[in-house]
Scaffold this active site. Structure first.
Site, short mmCIF file in Angstrom:
data_model
loop_
_atom_site.label_atom_id
_atom_site.label_comp_id
_atom_site.label_asym_id
_atom_site.label_seq_id
_atom_site.Cartn_x
_atom_site.Cartn_y
_atom_site.Cartn_z
N GLY A 6 4.44 6.77 6.77
CA GLY A 6 4.55 5.07 6.51
C GLY A 6 6.37 5.20 7.10
N GLN A 10 8.89 -0.92 6.36
CA GLN A 10 10.65 -1.71 6.24
C GLN A 10 11.59 -0.63 6.19
OE1 GLN A 10 11.50 -4.31 3.14
NE2 GLN A 10 13.24 -4.72 3.40
N ASP A 32 2.25 7.01 10.15
CA ASP A 32 2.15 6.42 9.49
C ASP A 32 0.58 6.12 10.42
OD1 ASP A 32 4.13 3.02 8.85
OD2 ASP A 32 1.88 3.40 8.77
N ASP A 50 -2.53 9.42 8.18
CA ASP A 50 -3.29 8.61 7.02
C ASP A 50 -2.85 9.73 5.64
OD1 ASP A 50 -6.80 7.99 5.43
OD2 ASP A 50 -4.31 7.64 4.93
N TYR A 140 1.08 -2.25 -8.76
CA TYR A 140 1.98 -2.08 -8.33
C TYR A 140 3.56 -0.74 -8.86
CZ TYR A 140 6.46 -1.05 -5.34
OH TYR A 140 7.50 -0.25 -4.25
N LYS A 144 3.76 2.69 -9.56
CA LYS A 144 5.17 3.28 -10.19
C LYS A 144 5.52 4.61 -10.85
CE LYS A 144 6.24 2.85 -5.11
NZ LYS A 144 6.27 3.89 -4.55
C1 VAH Z 1 8.43 -5.83 -3.71
N1 VAH Z 1 10.37 -5.20 -2.31
O1 VAH Z 1 8.59 -6.75 -3.53
C2 VAH Z 1 8.93 -4.50 -3.63
C3 VAH Z 1 9.89 -4.03 -4.06
C4 VAH Z 1 11.73 -4.57 -6.09
C5 VAH Z 1 10.51 -5.26 -5.31
O2 VAH Z 1 9.30 -3.45 -4.68
O3 VAH Z 1 7.50 -5.71 -3.75
#
Ligand code: VAH
Length: 312
Positions: A6, A10, A32, A50, A140, A144
């Protein structure tokens, strides 16, 4: 050698530059799913890779004699809400790949980023603790939180040296972020210089933990270089520096560009932001590996506007 998965993202882009400066370009392999910008592609070895493909990663590790992997590939919060199963597949299977490579002693150290997104609507929002209620309400955040559980499990069960921080929203100018809820805090600087106005997708009082990219990179490398005996947290360290609202970042920019105008039109990302903390308690990181941020909102604004002016 080091492999960054990756590397065009960013954080990955800036990690690649910093690690190459520190350890020598030839010793840092960037990879990446797609090629990156010219500067990145010309600054050292690159592989199209990948992160969900175990054999492909294994081949690169053998070929370049990789010892450490920074897994920076992921689908972020806003995009993950649109493609939940693709987000789960990428975020989890890439992690399983690197954890299993370490378990089989093919690599010796891993960095894996977590996020303040692991906290949810019923987490106490102010000065959020290292250990507290964590019921993330985003795909997400769920990925995590689960990733943190797997990191700690592989450390305890197999001695895998995996290290992690819960990044807040990150502000940078070298590469645009992709698909995050905190991306407004990057877009707003570009808009201030290019259009003189910005429509913000969060309401003006949405206070979120944020960090300038230089601090995030410093924290990442500092954690990876720390004496492992000092690291008491093997899920992921809370990491803080500043918190601000869209109104406050607007006022910070207006000190440089007085007639900059912002309107606030919340979209689906407002609910994501409302589920996250307002500020973070990073006592553990300060204690275990001497974490100390350098940038506040006004110095971040100065850095962002100065650098974007030069590159526009
Ligand atoms: C997002 N920049 O916005 C990421 C991050 C805490 C934010 O995990 O999903």
């Amino acid at each position: 050698s080091i492999l960054i998965l990756g590397a065009c993202g960013q954080i990955g882009t800036e990690l690649t530059f910093e690690l190459r400066a520190k350890y020598g370009s030839e010793n840092v392999v960037a990879s990446d799913i797609r090629e990156g910008g010219q500067t990145l592609m010309e600054s050292g070895p690159f592989e199209l890779l990948d992160a969900t493909n175990y054999e492909a990663i294994e081949d690169v590790i053998m070929h370049y004699e990789i010892e450490e992997v920074y897994l920076m590939a992921a689908m972020l919060s806003a995009t993950a809400e649109k493609f939940p199963m693709r987000a789960w597949n990428l975020n989890m299977n890439s992690l399983f790949n690197v954890l299993n490579l370490a378990k089989d002693n093919k690599i010796s150290k891993i960095f894996w980023p977590s996020s303040i997104a692991v906290f949810g609507p019923n987490t106490p929002k102010n000065n959020t603790a290292q250990n507290t209620i964590m019921e993330p309400s985003t795909v997400y955040g769920i990925s995590k939180q689960s990733g943190e559980r797997w990191c700690e499990y592989y450390f305890k069960k197999f001695g895998v040296d995996v290290r992690s921080v819960r990044y807040p929203g990150l502000i940078s100018w070298k590469t645009m972020p992709g698909g995050g809820t905190t991306d407004y805090a990057v877009e707003i600087y570009h808009a201030a210089l290019e259009q003189g106005k910005y429509q913000c997708f969060l309401n003006q009082d949405t206070k979120l933990p944020m960090m300038y990219m230089d601090d995030a990179i410093k924290a990442t490398i500092s954690l990876m270089e720390s004496n492992p005996e000092k690291l008491k947290v093997r899920s992921s360290y809370n990491l803080g520096s500043m918190s601000f609202t869209p109104k406050e970042i607007t006022e910070s920019i207006q000190k440089h560009i007085p007639d900059f105008e912002v309107t606030y039109v919340p979209d689906f990302r407002q609910e994501i932001a409302d589920s996250w903390p307002s500020s973070i308690d990073d006592t553990a990181a300060k204690h275990d590996w001497n974490w100390k941020p350098e940038f506040d909102l006004d110095s971040t604004t100065a850095e962002m506007l100065n650098n974007l002016k030069k590159t526009s």
